[in-house]
Design a protein around this motif. Structure first.
Motif, short mmCIF file in Angstrom:
data_model
loop_
_atom_site.label_atom_id
_atom_site.label_comp_id
_atom_site.label_asym_id
_atom_site.label_seq_id
_atom_site.Cartn_x
_atom_site.Cartn_y
_atom_site.Cartn_z
N SER A 1 21.84 -32.25 10.03
CA SER A 1 23.22 -32.22 10.45
C SER A 1 23.43 -32.41 11.86
O SER A 1 24.71 -32.21 12.38
CB SER A 1 23.75 -30.70 9.87
OG SER A 1 22.89 -29.83 10.54
N ALA B 1 25.67 -36.37 13.29
CA ALA B 1 26.82 -36.57 12.30
C ALA B 1 27.15 -38.09 12.27
O ALA B 1 27.69 -38.50 11.45
CB ALA B 1 27.89 -35.56 12.27
N SER C 1 28.81 -37.63 6.27
CA SER C 1 30.42 -37.56 6.39
C SER C 1 31.27 -38.31 5.16
O SER C 1 32.26 -37.84 4.73
CB SER C 1 30.87 -37.93 7.54
OG SER C 1 30.21 -37.31 8.59
#
Length: 208
Positions: free
Chosen positions: A113, A116, A153
């Motif tokens: 994470s 991104a 995403s």
């Protein structure tokens, strides 16, 4: 003090001065002695250690100097980029493609994470695809790769396509393992993980 904290923590991990026999990598980014020492320590941090704001600023300011220094420094450079600024994003993408390629497995951190931006994640996946990893190694990495899907995403990511392609090519090993990992995630009862659960449930449909 930022430098003192890093020096105390990694004392002895980075040499204080370059050797006389070779042109040390540290010499390339010694804009000043103090900055060089701190930057060298930053670039030698473990991939799992996140950079502090001051360290990100230092790496970004010296990006051109460190580009040819060491392949693994690419990971810290990518972490230093403000990906929300279009000009920095464009320059970072250009430098990323010019950078000497790090070891393939070291790029797993780019699927966490902390990274991104889809261009960074696509770069990692493209290296995995070009490396011709054996099926047994992909099976070993599946738990980490499946967790990496949670940081995507977009649902239709290059990582998902890479995994599905590997599953189709070698269903008895990679495919079955991936199916059960998806099943575990899809049946998660945690309300916090509901979005991920739905995603993995839809991913399971691809095996039908």
């Amino acid at each position: 003090d930022l430098g003192k904290l890093r020096n105390d923590k990694f004392k002895g991990y980075v040499e204080n001065s370059p050797t006389n026999n070779t042109t040390s990598e540290m010499q390339r980014f010694r804009v000043s002695t103090q900055l060089g020492d701190r930057l060298a320590e930053t670039l030698n941090l473990l991939p799992t250690e996140a950079l502090w704001p001051e360290e990100k600023a230092s790496v970004w300011a010296n990006r051109v100097s460190i580009c040819d220094s060491d392949p693994k420094s690419l990971l810290k450079f990518l972490e230093s980029v403000n990906w929300l600024q279009s000009s920095k994003r464009e320059e970072a993408t250009r430098l990323m493609l010019q950078w000497p390629r790090p070891a393939t497995l070291s790029l797993l951190v780019l699927l966490t994470s902390r990274f991104a931006d889809f261009t960074v994640r696509d770069y990692a996946v493209s290296v995995f695809g070009a490396s011709n990893m054996p099926s047994w190694l992909i099976v070993m990495l599946l738990p980490q790769l499946v967790q990496g899907l949670k940081a995507e995403s977009f649902e239709h990511s290059s990582l998902l396509y890479f995994l599905m392609e590997q599953a189709i090519e070698n269903f008895e090993t990679i495919g079955l393992s991936l199916h059960w990992l998806f099943a575990v995630e899809a049946n998660s009862a945690s309300e916090k993980k509901l979005r991920h659960s739905c995603f993995f449930d839809r991913s399971l449909d691809r095996f039908q």
